[in-house]
Design a protein around this motif. Structure first.
Motif, PDB file in Angstrom:
ATOM      1  N   GLY A  36      31.330  71.340 -25.730  1.00  0.00           N
ATOM      2  CA  GLY A  36      31.126  70.029 -25.108  1.00  0.00           C
ATOM      3  C   GLY A  36      29.904  69.984 -24.206  1.00  0.00           C
ATOM      4  N   ARG A  70      26.708  66.541 -22.656  1.00  0.00           N
ATOM      5  CA  ARG A  70      26.554  65.728 -21.430  1.00  0.00           C
ATOM      6  C   ARG A  70      27.518  66.235 -20.372  1.00  0.00           C
ATOM      7  NH1 ARG A  70      30.857  61.805 -21.819  1.00  0.00           N
ATOM      8  NH2 ARG A  70      31.663  61.788 -23.946  1.00  0.00           N
ATOM      9  N   LEU A 110      29.382  67.911 -17.221  1.00  0.00           N
ATOM     10  CA  LEU A 110      29.394  69.274 -16.686  1.00  0.00           C
ATOM     11  C   LEU A 110      28.892  70.285 -17.711  1.00  0.00           C
ATOM     12  CD1 LEU A 110      30.193  71.321 -14.467  1.00  0.00           C
ATOM     13  CD2 LEU A 110      32.504  71.343 -15.480  1.00  0.00           C
ATOM     14  N   ARG A 168      29.590  68.087 -30.407  1.00  0.00           N
ATOM     15  CA  ARG A 168      30.110  67.486 -31.634  1.00  0.00           C
ATOM     16  C   ARG A 168      29.016  67.147 -32.633  1.00  0.00           C
ATOM     17  NH1 ARG A 168      34.447  62.943 -30.123  1.00  0.00           N
ATOM     18  NH2 ARG A 168      33.015  62.492 -28.428  1.00  0.00           N
ATOM     19  N   ASP A 181      33.015  70.617 -33.274  1.00  0.00           N
ATOM     20  CA  ASP A 181      34.035  69.672 -32.810  1.00  0.00           C
ATOM     21  C   ASP A 181      35.289  70.500 -32.563  1.00  0.00           C
ATOM     22  OD1 ASP A 181      36.156  67.884 -32.605  1.00  0.00           O
ATOM     23  OD2 ASP A 181      35.371  66.528 -34.133  1.00  0.00           O
ATOM     24  N   VAL A 182      35.690  70.634 -31.295  1.00  0.00           N
ATOM     25  CA  VAL A 182      36.822  71.520 -30.986  1.00  0.00           C
ATOM     26  C   VAL A 182      38.152  70.966 -31.500  1.00  0.00           C
ATOM     27  CG1 VAL A 182      35.641  72.448 -28.948  1.00  0.00           C
ATOM     28  CG2 VAL A 182      37.325  70.601 -28.666  1.00  0.00           C
ATOM     29  N   ASN A 184      34.868  73.909 -22.250  1.00  0.00           N
ATOM     30  CA  ASN A 184      34.583  72.792 -21.348  1.00  0.00           C
ATOM     31  C   ASN A 184      34.928  71.427 -21.948  1.00  0.00           C
ATOM     32  OD1 ASN A 184      32.853  71.275 -19.184  1.00  0.00           O
ATOM     33  ND2 ASN A 184      31.975  70.679 -21.161  1.00  0.00           N
ATOM     34  N   GLY A 216      36.223  68.026 -23.124  1.00  0.00           N
ATOM     35  CA  GLY A 216      37.419  67.320 -22.678  1.00  0.00           C
ATOM     36  C   GLY A 216      37.315  65.828 -22.931  1.00  0.00           C
ATOM     37  N   THR A 258      39.856  73.471 -16.593  1.00  0.00           N
ATOM     38  CA  THR A 258      41.113  72.748 -16.585  1.00  0.00           C
ATOM     39  C   THR A 258      41.039  71.692 -15.484  1.00  0.00           C
ATOM     40  OG1 THR A 258      43.505  73.052 -16.378  1.00  0.00           O
ATOM     41  CG2 THR A 258      42.156  74.655 -15.260  1.00  0.00           C
ATOM     42  N   TYR A 293      46.643  63.434 -20.174  1.00  0.00           N
ATOM     43  CA  TYR A 293      45.612  64.356 -19.671  1.00  0.00           C
ATOM     44  C   TYR A 293      46.255  65.519 -18.926  1.00  0.00           C
ATOM     45  CZ  TYR A 293      41.339  65.836 -17.243  1.00  0.00           C
ATOM     46  OH  TYR A 293      40.267  66.561 -16.746  1.00  0.00           O
ATOM     47  N   LYS A 339      46.164  69.570 -19.919  1.00  0.00           N
ATOM     48  CA  LYS A 339      45.593  70.602 -19.044  1.00  0.00           C
ATOM     49  C   LYS A 339      46.669  71.607 -18.614  1.00  0.00           C
ATOM     50  CE  LYS A 339      41.244  69.212 -18.736  1.00  0.00           C
ATOM     51  NZ  LYS A 339      40.177  69.958 -19.434  1.00  0.00           N
ATOM     52  N   GLY A 364      36.160  70.849  -9.778  1.00  0.00           N
ATOM     53  CA  GLY A 364      35.813  69.854  -8.760  1.00  0.00           C
ATOM     54  C   GLY A 364      35.880  68.460  -9.365  1.00  0.00           C
ATOM     55  N   TRP A 365      35.758  67.454  -8.494  1.00  0.00           N
ATOM     56  CA  TRP A 365      35.780  66.048  -8.936  1.00  0.00           C
ATOM     57  C   TRP A 365      34.326  65.634  -9.053  1.00  0.00           C
ATOM     58  CZ3 TRP A 365      37.289  61.091  -5.912  1.00  0.00           C
ATOM     59  CH2 TRP A 365      37.690  60.094  -6.811  1.00  0.00           C
ATOM     60  N   ILE A 366      33.872  65.393 -10.280  1.00  0.00           N
ATOM     61  CA  ILE A 366      32.431  65.334 -10.578  1.00  0.00           C
ATOM     62  C   ILE A 366      32.050  63.965 -11.134  1.00  0.00           C
ATOM     63  CG2 ILE A 366      30.556  66.561 -11.734  1.00  0.00           C
ATOM     64  CD1 ILE A 366      32.715  68.788 -12.335  1.00  0.00           C
ATOM     65  N   THR A 410      30.729  62.357 -13.522  1.00  0.00           N
ATOM     66  CA  THR A 410      30.346  62.319 -14.935  1.00  0.00           C
ATOM     67  C   THR A 410      30.906  61.037 -15.541  1.00  0.00           C
ATOM     68  OG1 THR A 410      32.376  63.426 -15.542  1.00  0.00           O
ATOM     69  CG2 THR A 410      30.475  64.841 -15.086  1.00  0.00           C
TER      70      THR A 410
END
Ligand SMILES: NC(=O)c1ccc[n+]([C@@H]2O[C@H](COP(=O)([O-])OP(=O)(O)OC[C@H]3O[C@@H](n4cnc5c(N)ncnc54)[C@H](OP(=O)(O)O)[C@@H]3O)[C@@H](O)[C@H]2O)c1
Length: 231
Positions: A8, A11, A13, A33, A58-59, A83, A85, A137, A153, A157, A184-186, A188
């Motif tokens: 992933g 874009r 993280l 992907r 593509d996971v 990564n 998600g 996670t 979600y 996780k 962390g809360w990012i 994105t």
């Protein structure tokens, strides 16, 4: 210098991890992907002098993960960062309006996806001799997290946490270190502008944790600060 495979990475993280890790001299296998639509990632690869390469994966598809493994071949992978998600939005994952197709999709990408990638790339990780598996996670996976969560979600996780601790038990004796990382809360596309951290600063802090992992960390649930996360 380590060889690091990231899922992933187009874009958010994942992109920042790939860009910064390559800048630190690591060999980065950045997977996404659809490389044709990953203009920013391809530009980072062009600017990297060959340390960052882009690969399709593509996971959510076993066939795609196997095809990526075939493309990369037997190259030892020192660090795998799971990564990739998805977040299907809150309205479709609360009690009373659950979107079950979205739930299945989130489980496929974030619970089965990391397992798929580990299963296919295990020979590469074992070939490292000191392989590390880092699964990104979320704090929402923790029983101790007492805010409203999206059930799809959070369960994906939480499932990842369980699967990865089982893998830590199974693979630890083979020299592999398996770690869960709440990044962390990012800010994105997933979390939006209200979040705490810019992607570049979050990536830098998560990289410090990833680079510092030792076998003593096997099975741990860590935060982007390096502190242990409550379960
Ligand atoms: N942002 C936060 O605050 C936060 C907090 C806790 C945990 N996390 C976790 O951190 C990780 C990165 O999230 P983010 O914030 O960077 O989200 P993001 O900006 O939405 O990026 C998600 C990435 O996952 C990729 N992806 C989605 N489905 C995929 C698939 N089937 N195969 C391969 N790649 C796929 C996307 O690729 P495309 O471009 O192709 O869609 C994209 O590159 C996720 O695991 C997320 O759950 C994020």
């Amino acid at each position: 210098m380590a060889t690091i495979l990231i899922t992933g990475a187009a874009r958010g993280l994942g992109y920042e991890l790939a860009r910064q890790l390559a800048g630190r001299g690591h060999r980065v296998l950045a997977t996404c992907r659809d490389p044709r639509r990953a203009d920013t990632l391809r530009a980072a690869a062009d600017a990297s002098g060959g340390t960052l390469t882009v690969h399709a994966m593509d996971v959510g598809s076993t066939e795609s993960v196997k095809a990526c493994r075939a493309e990369i071949g037997d190259m030892p992978v020192d660090i795998l960062v799971n990564n990739a998600g998805v977040w299907g939005g809150l309205p479709g994952q609360v009690l009373g309006s659950m979107d079950y197709d979205n739930w299945a999709h989130e489980l496929n990408i974030m619970l089965m996806g990391p397992f798929r990638v580990v299963e296919s790339f295990l020979p590469n990780i074992l070939a490292s001799g000191a392989g590390r598996i880092v699964s990104i996670t979320s704090q929402t996976a923790a029983h101790s997290y007492d805010h409203v969560v999206g059930y799809a979600y959070a369960s994906a996780k939480a499932g990842t946490n369980r699967v990865m601790t089982a893998l830590a038990q199974e693979l630890g004796c083979k020299g592999v270190t398996v770690v869960l990382l709440h990044p962390g809360w990012i800010r994105t596309e997933m979390a939006g502008a209200v979040a705490d951290l810019e992607p570049d600063e979050a990536a830098a802090m998560n990289i410090a944790v990833i680079e510092g992992l030792t076998p003593a960390d096997n099975g741990k649930f860590l935060k982007w600060t390096g502190d242990e996360h409550a379960w």
